[in-house]
Design a protein around this motif. Structure first.
Motif, short mmCIF file in Angstrom:
data_model
loop_
_atom_site.label_atom_id
_atom_site.label_comp_id
_atom_site.label_asym_id
_atom_site.label_seq_id
_atom_site.Cartn_x
_atom_site.Cartn_y
_atom_site.Cartn_z
N UNK A 46 0.70 -1.18 0.22
CA UNK A 46 -0.09 0.10 0.19
C UNK A 46 0.95 1.15 -0.10
N UNK A 47 2.06 1.26 0.76
CA UNK A 47 2.94 2.35 0.72
C UNK A 47 3.50 2.73 -0.71
N UNK A 48 3.72 1.63 -1.41
CA UNK A 48 4.35 1.90 -2.88
C UNK A 48 3.01 2.77 -3.48
N UNK A 49 2.05 2.18 -3.27
CA UNK A 49 0.62 2.78 -4.17
C UNK A 49 0.42 4.10 -3.82
N UNK A 50 0.65 4.61 -2.43
CA UNK A 50 0.60 5.92 -2.19
C UNK A 50 1.58 6.69 -2.87
N UNK A 51 2.92 6.19 -2.53
CA UNK A 51 4.09 7.08 -3.35
C UNK A 51 3.97 7.26 -4.69
N UNK A 52 3.64 6.17 -5.45
CA UNK A 52 3.49 6.41 -6.90
C UNK A 52 2.30 7.13 -7.28
N UNK A 53 1.08 6.84 -6.36
CA UNK A 53 -0.28 7.55 -6.55
C UNK A 53 -0.14 9.20 -6.66
N UNK A 54 0.45 9.57 -5.41
CA UNK A 54 0.51 10.87 -5.11
C UNK A 54 1.68 11.50 -6.14
N UNK A 55 2.74 10.77 -6.46
CA UNK A 55 3.59 11.47 -7.40
C UNK A 55 3.07 11.61 -8.88
N UNK A 56 2.07 10.64 -9.36
CA UNK A 56 1.56 10.78 -10.68
C UNK A 56 0.37 11.55 -10.85
N UNK A 57 -0.42 11.44 -9.67
CA UNK A 57 -1.50 12.06 -9.77
C UNK A 57 -1.76 13.56 -9.33
N UNK A 58 -0.85 13.88 -8.48
CA UNK A 58 -0.98 15.11 -7.82
C UNK A 58 0.58 16.02 -7.91
N UNK A 59 1.50 15.37 -7.45
CA UNK A 59 2.58 16.42 -7.48
C UNK A 59 3.17 16.71 -8.74
N UNK A 60 3.34 15.81 -9.65
CA UNK A 60 3.96 15.97 -10.81
C UNK A 60 3.08 16.84 -11.98
N UNK A 61 1.50 16.38 -11.91
CA UNK A 61 0.72 17.29 -12.75
C UNK A 61 0.69 18.72 -12.21
N UNK A 62 0.74 18.92 -10.60
CA UNK A 62 0.71 20.32 -10.35
C UNK A 62 1.88 21.13 -10.79
N UNK A 63 3.14 20.40 -10.68
CA UNK A 63 4.37 20.97 -11.06
C UNK A 63 4.23 21.45 -12.73
N UNK A 64 3.84 20.52 -13.67
CA UNK A 64 3.56 20.98 -14.89
C UNK A 64 2.67 22.29 -15.09
N UNK A 65 1.28 22.12 -14.20
CA UNK A 65 0.39 23.24 -14.35
C UNK A 65 1.16 24.56 -14.10
N UNK A 66 1.95 24.57 -13.06
CA UNK A 66 2.64 25.89 -12.70
C UNK A 66 3.25 26.18 -13.82
N UNK A 67 4.21 25.44 -14.46
CA UNK A 67 4.82 25.79 -15.77
C UNK A 67 4.04 26.39 -16.90
N UNK A 68 2.91 25.82 -16.94
CA UNK A 68 1.82 26.23 -17.87
C UNK A 68 1.38 27.64 -17.59
#
Length: 255
Positions: A187-209
């Motif tokens: 479950x920890x891996x799921x949370x780590x990968x999920x938060x990275x690819x569903x929240x953190x990285x999309x937000x980083x790209x949104x800030x760039x846009x």
């Protein structure tokens, strides 16, 4: 509110949850407090090490930028600069001083004030470029912080899974309980990968846009005010500024 950001986050997380439930999973099994604690706060801790306290204080402001959309209408901006250039050509640059109170954009107000004060155009460009580079650097730091979160989060998830497997293998009882412990560890891996690819990285790209949109807006202001200070014909200024926009973004009369 920035509808695309909210809608995207909800759709992405919903897709994961719904697919998990369709496969027969139980939502409660995903809410593992140890895994969430390690991944969320461990990731924040690691990212905090790489930044400064002053930047951390800017996080609430970043949250507003992410969730709320600042309207940038380049066409309206070009129309405004065109009107100001007409007034300046007719009554002189000093006549624009009366218009400053009606301008809400701080960058544009500063640019026009420099023109009114009689600064040479190369000095105006230099000052505005310094201001724009500072704004760009500030935006880059915000996007970089979320990129760091996206980089650390999966790693913390793997650490959580390894810790869970160590615990499961050190308490080998029945095969059923061991299987449950191993499943919970992932479950920890799921949370780590999920938060990275569903929240953190999309937000980083949104800030760039969002930075790209604002950079275009500032570039139009800079070029427009410099042309205005040089005394260019208002029609020439308008045509120059319209070249920043794609044809489908221009009004019919400008085509």
């Amino acid at each position: 509110m920035d509808i695309t950001t909210i809608f995207g986050l909800i759709m992405g997380m919903s897709a994961v949850i719904i697919s998990f439930l369709m496969e027969g999973g139980h939502l409660g099994s995903l809410l593992q407090a140890p895994a969430m604690l390690l991944v969320i706060f461990g990731t924040l801790g690691a990212a905090t090490v790489t930044t400064s306290f002053s930047q951390l204080k800017e996080l609430p402001k970043l949250g507003r930028i992410i969730l709320f959309e600042r309207k940038h209408n380049p066409q309206e901006l070009i129309d405004l600069i065109y009107e100001l250039s007409q007034k300046s050509r007719k009554n002189g640059l000093l006549s624009l001083e009366k218009e400053l109170d009606n301008i809400n954009d701080v960058f544009m107000k500063k640019a026009i004030q420099l023109a009114i004060d009689g600064f040479e155009t190369n000095k105006i460009r230099e000052i505005l470029e310094i201001e724009m580079s500072y704004i760009e650097e500030r935006h880059k730091k915000g996007a970089a912080f979320f990129q760091k979160l996206g980089g650390f989060s999966p790693t913390l998830g793997i650490i959580g899974t390894v810790l869970g497997l160590i615990h499961a293998l050190s308490n080998m009882g029945s095969s059923e309980s061991m299987a449950k412990s191993i499943a919970a560890a992932f479950i920890a891996t799921l949370w780590g990968v999920g938060l990275a690819n569903l929240i953190y990285l999309p937000i980083a790209d949104k800030l760039k846009v969002k930075h790209q949109d604002e950079a275009l807006y500032l570039e139009i202001i800079s070029e427009g005010v410099i042309s205005l200070a040089m005394g260019d014909n208002p029609r020439v200024i308008r045509m120059k500024l319209l070249s920043f926009l794609l044809p489908d973004k221009r009004t019919v009369e400008d085509l």
